[in-house]
Motif scaffolding. Sequence first.
Motif, PDB file in Angstrom:
ATOM      1  N   PRO A   1      35.106  41.014  41.758  1.00 30.24           N
ATOM      2  CA  PRO A   1      35.722  39.855  41.105  1.00 30.24           C
ATOM      3  C   PRO A   1      37.020  40.281  40.418  1.00 30.24           C
ATOM      4  CG  PRO A   1      33.391  40.039  40.540  1.00 30.24           C
ATOM      5  CD  PRO A   1      33.779  41.325  41.201  1.00 30.24           C
ATOM      6  N   ASP A   2      38.050  39.446  40.531  1.00 25.50           N
ATOM      7  CA  ASP A   2      39.352  39.789  39.957  1.00 25.50           C
ATOM      8  C   ASP A   2      39.267  40.017  38.454  1.00 25.50           C
ATOM      9  OD1 ASP A   2      40.518  39.605  42.426  1.00 25.50           O
ATOM     10  OD2 ASP A   2      41.204  37.534  42.169  1.00 25.50           O
ATOM     11  N   GLU A   3      38.434  39.220  37.785  1.00 28.61           N
ATOM     12  CA  GLU A   3      38.356  39.352  36.325  1.00 28.61           C
ATOM     13  C   GLU A   3      37.751  40.708  35.920  1.00 28.61           C
ATOM     14  OE1 GLU A   3      34.738  36.879  37.656  1.00 28.61           O
ATOM     15  OE2 GLU A   3      36.877  37.059  38.110  1.00 28.61           O
ATOM     16  N   LYS A   4      36.850  41.246  36.746  1.00 27.66           N
ATOM     17  CA  LYS A   4      36.261  42.555  36.450  1.00 27.66           C
ATOM     18  C   LYS A   4      37.297  43.660  36.640  1.00 27.66           C
ATOM     19  CE  LYS A   4      32.212  40.635  35.879  1.00 27.66           C
ATOM     20  NZ  LYS A   4      31.695  40.380  34.524  1.00 27.66           N
TER      21      LYS A   4
ATOM     22  N   GLU B   1      40.483  43.303  36.331  1.00 26.24           N
ATOM     23  CA  GLU B   1      41.436  43.188  35.225  1.00 26.24           C
ATOM     24  C   GLU B   1      40.892  43.826  33.948  1.00 26.24           C
ATOM     25  OE1 GLU B   1      42.432  39.100  34.785  1.00 26.24           O
ATOM     26  OE2 GLU B   1      43.422  38.948  36.737  1.00 26.24           O
ATOM     27  N   LEU B   2      39.587  43.689  33.727  1.00 25.13           N
ATOM     28  CA  LEU B   2      38.982  44.304  32.545  1.00 25.13           C
ATOM     29  C   LEU B   2      39.123  45.829  32.588  1.00 25.13           C
ATOM     30  CD1 LEU B   2      35.648  42.306  32.000  1.00 25.13           C
ATOM     31  CD2 LEU B   2      37.581  42.460  30.421  1.00 25.13           C
TER      32      LEU B   2
ATOM     33  N   GLN C   1      41.362  47.482  34.301  1.00 22.88           N
ATOM     34  CA  GLN C   1      42.789  47.805  34.185  1.00 22.88           C
ATOM     35  C   GLN C   1      43.244  47.753  32.727  1.00 22.88           C
ATOM     36  OE1 GLN C   1      45.377  45.176  36.393  1.00 22.88           O
ATOM     37  NE2 GLN C   1      47.001  46.698  36.491  1.00 22.88           N
ATOM     38  N   GLN C   2      42.799  46.748  32.019  1.00 24.60           N
ATOM     39  CA  GLN C   2      43.156  46.636  30.596  1.00 24.60           C
ATOM     40  C   GLN C   2      42.582  47.795  29.787  1.00 24.60           C
ATOM     41  OE1 GLN C   2      41.813  42.782  29.312  1.00 24.60           O
ATOM     42  NE2 GLN C   2      43.235  41.668  30.636  1.00 24.60           N
TER      43      GLN C   2
END
Length: 333
Positions: A218-221, A223-224, A226-227
């Motif tokens: 999932p893209d949101e995972k 991104e987490l 990466q952040q």
Amino acid sequence: MNEVSLIGLFGALAGVGVVAALLMFGFFFFVKGKEDAKMKVVGLIFLAISLRLAKSIFYFLFEGIAPIGLALGFFGLASIGPLAYLLFAKGENLKNWRFVPHSLLPIGGAIVCFFVSPSPWETVLYKFATGLLALYLVGAWMAFSKQVKADKITGVWYQRLLIALALVWSCFVYQHLSGDMLAYALGAFFCAIVVYWFFFLSLRTPVAMGRTLKINLPDEKVELVQQAFESVGVYKRPGITINELSRDLEIPAYVVSKAVKELYGKSFPETVNHFRIKEVKRALVDPANSNLKIESLAYDVGFSTPSSFYYAFKKHTGVTPTGFQKLYELQSA
């Protein structure tokens, strides 16, 4: 079939179990170990089992070299527990494991078995090592139960490895409780059956054979993750592991691993060191840090020891930190 024939049959089948254990040692240590240090430990566990299982063959079939068999068998038996605990309790922090205290019994006991054979002390040592193995396995199981599993299949495979080790231990206990040679040979045969079972189980398991699982991230995972690296700077935390980051982000460890690979093309430990070295390189050429020691810069980005920093820096840049500074000065002149 008479008793002597049965003993010979069980001994031959146990010998095949030794071969299977040695095959697993070679595969996990030399093949899978290149990708994952934990697999090297799995390989060493099966080498230890093969030594203990071979002890019966040495002792009963090659009487002239029985002391060698007893010594190697004891070394294998006394090594299974520490290796299992290392695998399940230390996980990714294998380099921080202080193995010397745990190696005293295997080495010392093997020496005693070699030089005092035949002696009642052999039985005492073997029984003590078998009892201690039980404690190590309990500790390994407790550590395993607290871990965040990389994925369901990986968790099940390691769980079955622990079950196999517990069954191997029960075979050793059965041998100690047996009152005759046939029962002892039967115990060796049962141990070999456990080895066969795990051998064929591993052939069908992606974790062991290296078949990768298709995972949609999932893209949101992503991104987490990466952040965590680029904004939060999680790599600055000394000794950070993938399991710790998994707990922090509340996402499975295998998702963290896949996201890191997708984002940076590296494993988790490689990515951590990549960001650490990248930040140190910036700090080394910053005039504001001219009065700071290089080691303090290393500690600031998460390295625990100067030696681990210097090794990682040389590996990533090809030069020492001082050499890097000199090259920068020459290029800037």
